[in-house]
Motif scaffolding. Structure first.
Motif, PDB file in Angstrom:
ATOM      1  N   PRO A   1     -14.052 -27.327 -88.915  1.00  0.00           N
ATOM      2  CA  PRO A   1     -13.097 -28.257 -88.296  1.00  0.00           C
ATOM      3  C   PRO A   1     -13.004 -29.555 -89.094  1.00  0.00           C
ATOM      4  N   THR A   2     -11.789 -29.932 -89.453  1.00  0.00           N
ATOM      5  CA  THR A   2     -11.581 -31.075 -90.339  1.00  0.00           C
ATOM      6  C   THR A   2     -10.328 -31.832 -89.939  1.00  0.00           C
ATOM      7  N   ALA A   3     -10.414 -33.142 -89.859  1.00  0.00           N
ATOM      8  CA  ALA A   3      -9.232 -33.985 -89.666  1.00  0.00           C
ATOM      9  C   ALA A   3      -8.597 -34.257 -91.022  1.00  0.00           C
ATOM     10  N   LEU A   4      -7.286 -34.376 -91.037  1.00  0.00           N
ATOM     11  CA  LEU A   4      -6.558 -34.579 -92.288  1.00  0.00           C
ATOM     12  C   LEU A   4      -5.639 -35.789 -92.171  1.00  0.00           C
ATOM     13  N   GLU A   5      -5.582 -36.542 -93.250  1.00  0.00           N
ATOM     14  CA  GLU A   5      -4.650 -37.667 -93.361  1.00  0.00           C
ATOM     15  C   GLU A   5      -3.414 -37.200 -94.119  1.00  0.00           C
ATOM     16  N   PRO A   6      -2.211 -37.307 -93.541  1.00  0.00           N
ATOM     17  CA  PRO A   6      -1.007 -36.924 -94.274  1.00  0.00           C
ATOM     18  C   PRO A   6      -0.678 -37.963 -95.352  1.00  0.00           C
ATOM     19  N   VAL A   7      -0.620 -37.513 -96.583  1.00  0.00           N
ATOM     20  CA  VAL A   7      -0.256 -38.387 -97.701  1.00  0.00           C
ATOM     21  C   VAL A   7       1.252 -38.314 -97.942  1.00  0.00           C
ATOM     22  N   ALA A   8       1.790 -37.088 -97.894  1.00  0.00           N
ATOM     23  CA  ALA A   8       3.231 -36.889 -98.062  1.00  0.00           C
ATOM     24  C   ALA A   8       3.603 -35.564 -97.426  1.00  0.00           C
ATOM     25  N   VAL A   9       4.638 -35.555 -96.609  1.00  0.00           N
ATOM     26  CA  VAL A   9       5.132 -34.327 -95.976  1.00  0.00           C
ATOM     27  C   VAL A   9       6.652 -34.381 -95.999  1.00  0.00           C
TER      28      VAL A   9
END
Length: 201
Positions: A170-178
């Motif tokens: 389980p990992t949280a992710l920071e959106p850099v570009a979508v």
């Protein structure tokens, strides 16, 4: 510290197996090889080309190395990717290979996790993990992935190897570009930020 960046094509249901052709990886009877090109468009190509400009080296598992090494040395020189793929340094994690024929390839010996940790600590720029699902999952389990660059294509296959398979940490992710292309592919860049948090409504 060098960054390890996982860069791959995914279906909407997370399958990464054999995007490039019917015979690329038929393991476990996978019958959907070549799913990526019909969903591709120029914006996807431009995004991936831009990603590759950032990479100084590639980190590959044995299966992906075998696929690439059988294709790129004889690929069309007019394709701008051909020289890039052949000239770029390549590090290969394998328990079975004893030598590598593709130019600029280095075999990582000993424990893969320790070898990648040493590679991250060496001098140089970003390293991409292309395909290589088993290797990517090993790196994820040991916290060695610094960024994900993914193209998520508008197709569902229902079977096949997935990047985020059962048992993923389980990992949280920071959106850099979508962003979304006109053809419906979502081009994503995410960075892990640690364990996810939980709440309720």
């Amino acid at each position: 510290m060098r960054r390890i960046i996982v860069c791959t094509f995914l279906t909407l249901d997370g399958v990464m197996q054999a995007p490039g052709g019917p015979d690329e990886d038929p393991e476990s009877g996978f019958a959907h090889g070549g799913w990526q090109k019909p969903t591709d468009d120029e914006e996807v190509g431009a995004a991936v080309a831009g990603w590759y400009e950032d990479f100084e080296a590639m980190l590959l598992g044995r299966k992906t190395y075998d696929i690439f090494a059988s294709y790129w040395p004889g690929a069309d020189p007019a394709n701008p990717f051909t020289a890039r793929m052949n000239d770029m340094p390549k590090y290969v994690a394998s328990r079975t290979l004893t030598s590598l024929d593709w130019q600029n390839s280095t075999l990582l010996r000993g424990d893969t996790v320790e070898a990648v940790r040493a590679l991250k600590a060496s001098q140089g720029g970003d390293i991409s993990v292309v395909g290589s699902g088993d290797l990517a999952q090993t790196l994820m389990r040991h916290g060695l992935v610094d960024e994900y660059r993914l193209t998520v294509h508008p197709v569902i296959l229902g079977t096949g190897k997935r990047l985020f398979a059962d048992g993923a940490i389980p990992t949280a992710l920071e959106p850099v570009a979508v962003t979304a292309t006109k053809g419906g592919t979502v081009v994503c860049v995410y960075r892990p930020t640690g364990a996810p948090t939980y709440d309720s409504y």
